[in-house]
Scaffold this active site. Structure first.
Site, PDB file in Angstrom:
ATOM      1  N   ASP A 100     105.299  -1.820   9.994  1.00 43.74           N
ATOM      2  CA  ASP A 100     105.739  -1.728   8.604  1.00 43.74           C
ATOM      3  C   ASP A 100     107.039  -2.524   8.455  1.00 43.74           C
ATOM      4  O   ASP A 100     107.702  -2.845   9.449  1.00 43.74           O
ATOM      5  CB  ASP A 100     105.925  -0.271   8.169  1.00 43.74           C
ATOM      6  CG  ASP A 100     105.721  -0.091   6.665  1.00 43.74           C
ATOM      7  OD1 ASP A 100     105.580  -1.105   5.945  1.00 43.74           O
ATOM      8  OD2 ASP A 100     105.706   1.063   6.202  1.00 43.74           O
ATOM      9  N   ASP A 101     107.375  -2.837   7.201  1.00 45.23           N
ATOM     10  CA  ASP A 101     108.605  -3.602   6.973  1.00 45.23           C
ATOM     11  C   ASP A 101     109.840  -2.755   7.264  1.00 45.23           C
ATOM     12  O   ASP A 101     110.803  -3.223   7.856  1.00 45.23           O
ATOM     13  CB  ASP A 101     108.641  -4.206   5.555  1.00 45.23           C
ATOM     14  CG  ASP A 101     108.354  -3.193   4.451  1.00 45.23           C
ATOM     15  OD1 ASP A 101     108.064  -2.013   4.747  1.00 45.23           O
ATOM     16  OD2 ASP A 101     108.404  -3.584   3.270  1.00 45.23           O
ATOM     17  N   ASP A 104     112.374   4.402   5.843  1.00 44.79           N
ATOM     18  CA  ASP A 104     113.500   4.917   5.056  1.00 44.79           C
ATOM     19  C   ASP A 104     113.639   6.415   5.337  1.00 44.79           C
ATOM     20  O   ASP A 104     114.382   6.832   6.213  1.00 44.79           O
ATOM     21  CB  ASP A 104     113.249   4.593   3.575  1.00 44.79           C
ATOM     22  CG  ASP A 104     114.446   4.903   2.691  1.00 44.79           C
ATOM     23  OD1 ASP A 104     115.127   5.913   2.940  1.00 44.79           O
ATOM     24  OD2 ASP A 104     114.706   4.159   1.734  1.00 44.79           O
TER      25      ASP A 104
HETATM   26  O1  LIG Z   1     110.131   5.897   5.026  1.00 46.86           O
HETATM   27  P1  LIG Z   1     109.681   6.081   3.593  1.00 46.86           P
HETATM   28  O2  LIG Z   1     110.697   6.820   2.760  1.00 46.86           O
HETATM   29  O3  LIG Z   1     108.311   6.649   3.480  1.00 46.86           O
HETATM   30  O4  LIG Z   1     109.679   4.636   2.913  1.00 46.86           O
HETATM   31  C1  LIG Z   1     109.245   3.464   3.561  1.00 46.86           C
HETATM   32  C2  LIG Z   1     108.017   2.891   2.900  1.00 46.86           C
HETATM   33  O5  LIG Z   1     108.312   2.612   1.507  1.00 46.86           O
HETATM   34  C3  LIG Z   1     107.951   1.263   1.215  1.00 46.86           C
HETATM   35  O6  LIG Z   1     106.605   1.157   0.860  1.00 46.86           O
HETATM   36  P2  LIG Z   1     106.053   1.605  -0.588  1.00 46.86           P
HETATM   37  O7  LIG Z   1     105.466   2.983  -0.459  1.00 46.86           O
HETATM   38  O8  LIG Z   1     107.125   1.422  -1.610  1.00 46.86           O
HETATM   39  O9  LIG Z   1     104.834   0.629  -0.870  1.00 46.86           O
HETATM   40  P3  LIG Z   1     104.664  -0.950  -0.667  1.00 46.86           P
HETATM   41  O10 LIG Z   1     104.787  -1.237   0.811  1.00 46.86           O
HETATM   42  O11 LIG Z   1     103.293  -1.209  -1.171  1.00 46.86           O
HETATM   43  O12 LIG Z   1     105.721  -1.646  -1.461  1.00 46.86           O
HETATM   44  C4  LIG Z   1     108.142   0.543   2.540  1.00 46.86           C
HETATM   45  O13 LIG Z   1     107.349  -0.652   2.584  1.00 46.86           O
HETATM   46  C5  LIG Z   1     107.672   1.551   3.553  1.00 46.86           C
HETATM   47  O14 LIG Z   1     106.263   1.484   3.745  1.00 46.86           O
HETATM   48  O1  HPA Z   2     115.307   0.077   0.955  1.00 42.87           O
HETATM   49  C1  HPA Z   2     114.144  -0.122   0.542  1.00 42.87           C
HETATM   50  N1  HPA Z   2     113.749  -1.357   0.099  1.00 42.87           N
HETATM   51  C2  HPA Z   2     112.497  -1.609  -0.354  1.00 42.87           C
HETATM   52  N2  HPA Z   2     111.534  -0.687  -0.392  1.00 42.87           N
HETATM   53  C3  HPA Z   2     111.844   0.556   0.054  1.00 42.87           C
HETATM   54  N3  HPA Z   2     111.067   1.655   0.125  1.00 42.87           N
HETATM   55  C4  HPA Z   2     111.828   2.649   0.609  1.00 42.87           C
HETATM   56  N4  HPA Z   2     113.079   2.219   0.852  1.00 42.87           N
HETATM   57  C5  HPA Z   2     113.126   0.882   0.517  1.00 42.87           C
HETATM   58 MG   LIG Z   3     105.338   0.078   2.332  1.00 42.61          MG
END
Ligand SMILES: O=P(O)(O)OC[C@H]1O[C@H](OP(=O)(O)OP(=O)(O)O)[C@H](O)[C@@H]1O
Ligand code: HPA
Ligand SMILES: [Mg+2]
Length: 166
Positions: A100-101, A104
């Protein structure tokens, strides 16, 4: 949960993401099982760009996805999996590399880990609260930092420092 406003912004360019994802790949090379990684599973959508770079660096051709629908502050529902990877490939996660990127709060990874308990979980960036949920990461930022990814940004005009107010 209200994720904004955050006090600090950490802006990541495509170039920076590429460098950091590559650095993560090199670290993951050392963590690989003797028989190598069986497959990469990207957590959509943010994990897809890092997963592409890492699978290229490590020459892993089997790449699948898992999609987790996150809670949002209007409905307090817990994150749940809305698309699973191929169960015949990932099994209990043994030899599987999940990308994952960022992590959080760690809520997304909690759900993913339950589905593939033996997998190795890696993110490019990590915040302290979610850090215990990852096995490998590259850069840690503070919990009150919002990470801005290149796919969410655009180049835009900025007024000169020594300019007028209009
Ligand atoms: O540790 P957490 O609090 O769960 O947050 C982290 C996740 O939140 C974001 O994804 P998001 O659910 O916004 O979806 P996306 O990747 O499609 O943008 C990010 O890419 C992680 O997958
Ligand atoms: O810091 C952040 N950046 C982008 N997306 C996210 N989703 C949870 N935390 C983050
Ligand atoms: Mg995500």
């Amino acid at each position: 949960m209200d994720r904004l406003p955050h006090e600090k912004g950490f802006h990541v360019s495509w170039d920076q993401l590429h460098r950091d994802a590559r650095a993560l790949a090199w670290r993951l090379q050392d963590a690989a099982p003797a028989s190598g990684w069986k497959a990469v599973v990207a957590i959509t959508r943010g994990g897809m760009a890092p997963a592409m770079i890492i699978s290229r660096e490590l020459d892993i051709r089997t790449v699948d996805t898992i999609s987790v629908k996150s809670y949002n502050h209007q409905e307090q529902s817990e994150p749940r999996i809305i698309k699973s990877p191929d169960a015949t490939v990932v099994g209990d996660g043994e030899g599987i590399l999940i990308i994952d990127d960022l992590v959080d709060t760690g809520k997304t990874l909690e759900v993913v880990r339950k589905a593939m308990p033996k997998a190795h979980v890696a993110t490019v960036y990590a915040k302290p609260q979610g850090r215990p949920m990852v096995d490998s990461f590259i850069t840690e930022v503070s919990q009150d930092t919002w990470i801005f990814f290149p796919w969410d940004m655009a180049l835009q005009y900025v007024k000169p420092f020594h300019g007028s107010d209009d």
